[in-house]
Scaffold this motif. Structure first.
Motif, PDB file in Angstrom:
ATOM      1  N   SER A 218      31.274  30.201  17.533  1.00  0.00           N
ATOM      2  CA  SER A 218      29.961  29.603  17.793  1.00  0.00           C
ATOM      3  C   SER A 218      29.106  30.655  18.493  1.00  0.00           C
ATOM      4  CB  SER A 218      30.098  28.371  18.681  1.00  0.00           C
ATOM      5  OG  SER A 218      30.430  28.777  19.993  1.00  0.00           O
ATOM      6  N   ALA A 219      27.779  30.467  18.423  1.00  0.00           N
ATOM      7  CA  ALA A 219      26.875  31.432  19.067  1.00  0.00           C
ATOM      8  C   ALA A 219      27.195  31.527  20.558  1.00  0.00           C
ATOM      9  CB  ALA A 219      25.428  30.998  18.856  1.00  0.00           C
ATOM     10  N   ALA A 220      27.422  30.359  21.175  1.00  0.00           N
ATOM     11  CA  ALA A 220      27.679  30.354  22.627  1.00  0.00           C
ATOM     12  C   ALA A 220      28.959  31.115  22.950  1.00  0.00           C
ATOM     13  CB  ALA A 220      27.772  28.911  23.129  1.00  0.00           C
ATOM     14  N   ALA A 221      30.007  30.854  22.160  1.00  0.00           N
ATOM     15  CA  ALA A 221      31.294  31.517  22.436  1.00  0.00           C
ATOM     16  C   ALA A 221      31.172  33.020  22.251  1.00  0.00           C
ATOM     17  CB  ALA A 221      32.370  30.948  21.523  1.00  0.00           C
ATOM     18  N   SER A 222      30.441  33.415  21.227  1.00  0.00           N
ATOM     19  CA  SER A 222      30.331  34.835  20.936  1.00  0.00           C
ATOM     20  C   SER A 222      29.541  35.561  22.037  1.00  0.00           C
ATOM     21  CB  SER A 222      29.658  34.995  19.570  1.00  0.00           C
ATOM     22  OG  SER A 222      29.569  36.340  19.268  1.00  0.00           O
ATOM     23  N   VAL A 223      28.425  34.951  22.477  1.00  0.00           N
ATOM     24  CA  VAL A 223      27.639  35.568  23.558  1.00  0.00           C
ATOM     25  C   VAL A 223      28.502  35.653  24.815  1.00  0.00           C
ATOM     26  CG1 VAL A 223      25.667  35.225  25.111  1.00  0.00           C
ATOM     27  CG2 VAL A 223      25.396  34.848  22.655  1.00  0.00           C
TER      28      VAL A 223
END
Ligand code: PEP
Ligand code: MG
Length: 747
Positions: free
Chosen positions: A278-283
């Motif tokens: 997910s975008a959040a996990a990756s950031v």
């Protein structure tokens, strides 16, 4: 007619008074008991809604028998909790409907009727009121309607008086904040209204709140939007015209903007998303790995960058969490935090934060000084319940009185804001030059810390800058500044004063103002490499600073002052360095001020004893009473637990001030005071009576000090200082100060 609501109204005026959990519990019980009396119920209870667990939690109850124990909550005081979805209580709350439950004999319940009434306030559901009766059919339809009214009256009282139920922090064992007021100590005065923004939440907890779209494209879009928003926010801050410290802003925010333009950094995040995260996990993952890498670096200044990376991560994720709004903003937020760095405080101020509440942290003198310059109210508190104040809760911070109001009611809000309004001075009432009632001149200058103060000083009618604490940009950057960077800052200060005298103090680094990676760890930093000792030990940095000051003062009335001078040797060494820098500038052919006034701070007992000698080798002296008090009384000025011992009107301190004036002899007219006592209304006449003719105070105090001076004649101040100097004991001094206040009340 409305028996329940009438019964309840009789106690409604008490709701705004309680400030502790016990008082709150007492109030709830008091609220239940008339309702039980009116209905003949044997048991009454109020449950509050805990959003974090989606449960109703027992808040208070009244038990006329031993039913309580039969409900398993009496003995060990374990709160009773009912799930929202599988209990009658939960259903009453969820559906906002009154429920009457009848029990048959064979149900073996101690009760025959139970009524559950939702406690609401407007659209907000707060909890459930429960009354249990031993008779069947105990509640009529009329009762039901009236009980609803009573419950909504109760809701109003609770919501106005307190945060009734606030979701507990996950895993936290501290109680939810029920008190209406959290008390603390003022670190920077002021009033702020806003909503809570707890920043105990790290990037992990922000990331947890972001819902995943479930598709790579969706996540990529979320990420790019947040990135764009973050860039435009940072660029806007950099261009902010409402904040004049542009130089400082670029020092603080540029690193983050660079990171946002660093393709390999951003590509790592994009790759994570393409790989299915997910975008959040990756950031979160990329930020964490960069921050960890920086943090592990042995060079402390690089290790410090970890905070910049985390800060940026927090911004991107917060923008992701609010994609449909204008993005994340500190505007109108009251930040609740454990610790704050000077650069964080600056950042928050630039971004329009309303106020800051720190939990339990010792605050360095410079955080308070900076917060005052930035006009950010700051409160420090020990109250654990602060940890459970959720994001978005309305708060009113009255740092001046040391109080944080949770969900303040309109009455409190109006009273506090009105008090603040009355304090605002009507513009345009300046006295141009400070003087006593008989015309004796006493000039009033300003102490400044950031560029914004210089403009405030001019607006407030300061007769010049008596002290510029030049260490601030160093502390904010947590590093040395180049000569050019310093020159631009100092030149802006000089230019802002349109010809009035400007005294720049060389950096007072050390003590509680450490630069990571530049200051050595010391076991007694206040007695260590601080002020002029630090500058003399870091010659290159000292030279950069002196050249920048000399150049900035070209064509102006410039003073250069050295802090923490312990005796004439240090003053002479510093003067030598100054001469050296002038020669360098001459060789370079740069324009500079070749005849600055040169002075020393008198803030160490040894300097006070050597004031005559120091005066001989300088053009002026400035008494730093903040440190002088600390070193004379051996009371750490940053230790809140000792604040009762930190007394600038201590007979010994005042005696030493008088002896400085005496030591200086015919150079006494070159002595000013720039510590906080220079704006203390009770000490102003004392100082002037001793012969001080120049005071340097915070810009916001300039006008008040001028007004205060006009309340005394020269004869009066001299009498006062004579009387003061005959006092030997602190209790006698306290009494004298009280009588002085009565004789010369503050205007
Ligand atoms: C002082 O010590 O009184 C002073 C003015 O300096 P600072 O508060 O910056 O230490
Ligand atoms: Mg000082």
């Amino acid at each position: 007619m409305h028996k329940y609501s009438d019964a309840l109204s009789s106690i409604s005026n008490k709701a705004s008074l309680f400030e502790t959990d016990q008082e709150m519990d007492g109030f709830l019980k008091e609220a239940i008991s008339p309702l039980m009396e009116q209905s003949g119920a044997s048991l009454g209870a109020i449950f509050g809604y805990d959003e974090s667990t989606r449960e109703l939690v027992l808040r208070a109850g009244y038990d006329s028998g031993d039913y309580w124990d039969s409900m398993r909550c009496g003995k060990n005081k374990m709160p009773l909790r009912f799930a929202l979805d599988d209990s009658e209580l939960g259903r009453a709350f969820r559906d906002d409907s009154v429920r009457i439950i009848s029990y048959k004999e064979e149900d073996k319940s101690p009760f025959r009727t139970k009524i559950l009434i939702p406690v609401v306030r407007g659209p907000e559901k707060l909890g459930v009121l429960m009354l249990a009766h031993q008779s069947p059919g105990a509640f009529s339809r009329e009762d039901t309607a009236d009980l609803r009214k009573a419950a909504s009256l109760l809701g109003d009282m609770l919501a106005e008086a307190t945060a009734f139920i606030v979701p507990a922090e996950k895993g936290a064992s501290v109680p939810v904040p029920r008190s209406r007021v959290i008390r603390g100590l003022k670190a920077s005065a002021g009033i702020a209204q806003g909503t809570a923004l707890p920043v105990w939440s790290d990037i992990d907890s922000v990331a947890d709140t972001i819902a995943s779209s479930g598709s790579v494209d969706g996540e990529m879009e979320l990420f790019e939007k947040a990135l764009e928003l973050s860039s435009s926010q940072l660029e806007k801050i950099q261009k902010s015209t409402s904040f004049t410290d542009t130089e400082m802003i670029s020092l603080i925010f540029t690193a983050q903007l660079y990171m946002l333009k660093d393709n390999s950094f951003l590509e790592k995040m994009r790759k994570g998303i393409r790989d299915g995260r997910s975008a959040a996990a990756s950031v979160r993952e990329v930020i964490q790995s960069y921050a960890d890498r920086f943090a592990s670096m042995s060079e402390a200044r690089l290790a410090e960058k970890a905070q910049d990376v985390r800060d940026l991560g927090y911004r991107i994720l917060s923008n992701m969490a609010r994609p449909d709004k204008a993005g994340f903003s500190y505007n109108d937020k009251i930040v609740l935090s454990r610790h704050i760095y000077p650069s964080d405080l600056f950042r928050l101020a630039v971004e329009g934060v309303a106020g800051v509440v720190l939990r339990g942290a010792g605050v360095t003198a410079h955080i308070s000084i900076l917060a005052r310059s930035l006009s950010v109210p700051v409160l420090i508190t020990d109250d654990k319940s602060l940890l459970n104040v959720p994001e978005g809760l309305p708060l009113l911070l009255d740092a001046t009185s040391g109080k944080l109001y949770i969900r303040p009611d309109d009455k409190i809000r109006a009273a506090i804001l009105d008090k603040e309004k009355r304090k605002l001075r009507t513009q345009g009432s300046y006295i141009l030059k400070g003087h006593l009632s008989d015309g004796e001149p006493v000039s009033v200058h300003a102490n400044i810390n950031i560029l914004k103060d210089a403009e405030d000083a001019k607006r407030e009618g300061a007769e010049g800058i008596g002290l510029y604490r030049s260490e601030f940009p160093f502390i904010l950057k947590n590093d040395f500044l180049s000569e050019e960077q310093q020159y631009r800052l100092y030149r802006s200060i000089v230019e802002s004063q349109s010809g009035k005298p400007v005294t720049l103090r060389t950096a007072d680094i050390g003590g509680d103002k450490l630069l990571q990676g530049r200051s050595e760890a010391e076991s007694n930093p206040f007695l260590g490499v601080r002020g002029i000792r630090f500058s003399l030990a870091n010659r290159e940095m000292f030279h950069d600073q002196l050249r920048a000051m000399l150049r900035a003062g070209a064509g102006a009335d410039l003073g250069i002052m050295f802090p923490m001078v312990s005796g004439v040797e240090e003053l002479l060494q510093a003067r030598e360095e100054l001469e050296f820098c002038m020669k360098q500038l001459e060789e370079r052919g740069d324009p500079f001020n070749a005849r600055p006034r040169v002075g020393a701070m008198v803030e160490l007992p040894s300097a006070a004893m050597a004031a005559g000698e120091l005066a001989e080798y300088s053009d002026f002296l400035s008494i730093g009473s903040n440190d002088l008090t600390m070193y004379l009384l051996a009371v750490d000025r940053t230790n809140e637990n000792l604040s009762h011992l930190y007394r600038s009107h201590h007979p010994t301190v005042l005696k030493v001030l008088a002896s400085i004036m005496e030591e200086a002899g015919d150079k006494a007219d070159q002595i000013s005071v720039c510590g906080d006592i220079a704006s203390d209304p009770l000490l102003v006449p004392v100082l002037v009576g001793m012969g001080i003719r120049k005071l340097s105070v915070a810009p916001s105090r300039v006008d008040a000090v001028k007004q205060r001076l006009m309340q005394f004649s020269l004869n009066e101040v001299e009498d006062i200082s004579r009387e003061i100097l005959s006092i030997k004991r602190l209790d006698e001094m306290d009494r004298y100060m009280k009588s002085l206040q009565e004789r010369y009340p503050l205007a």
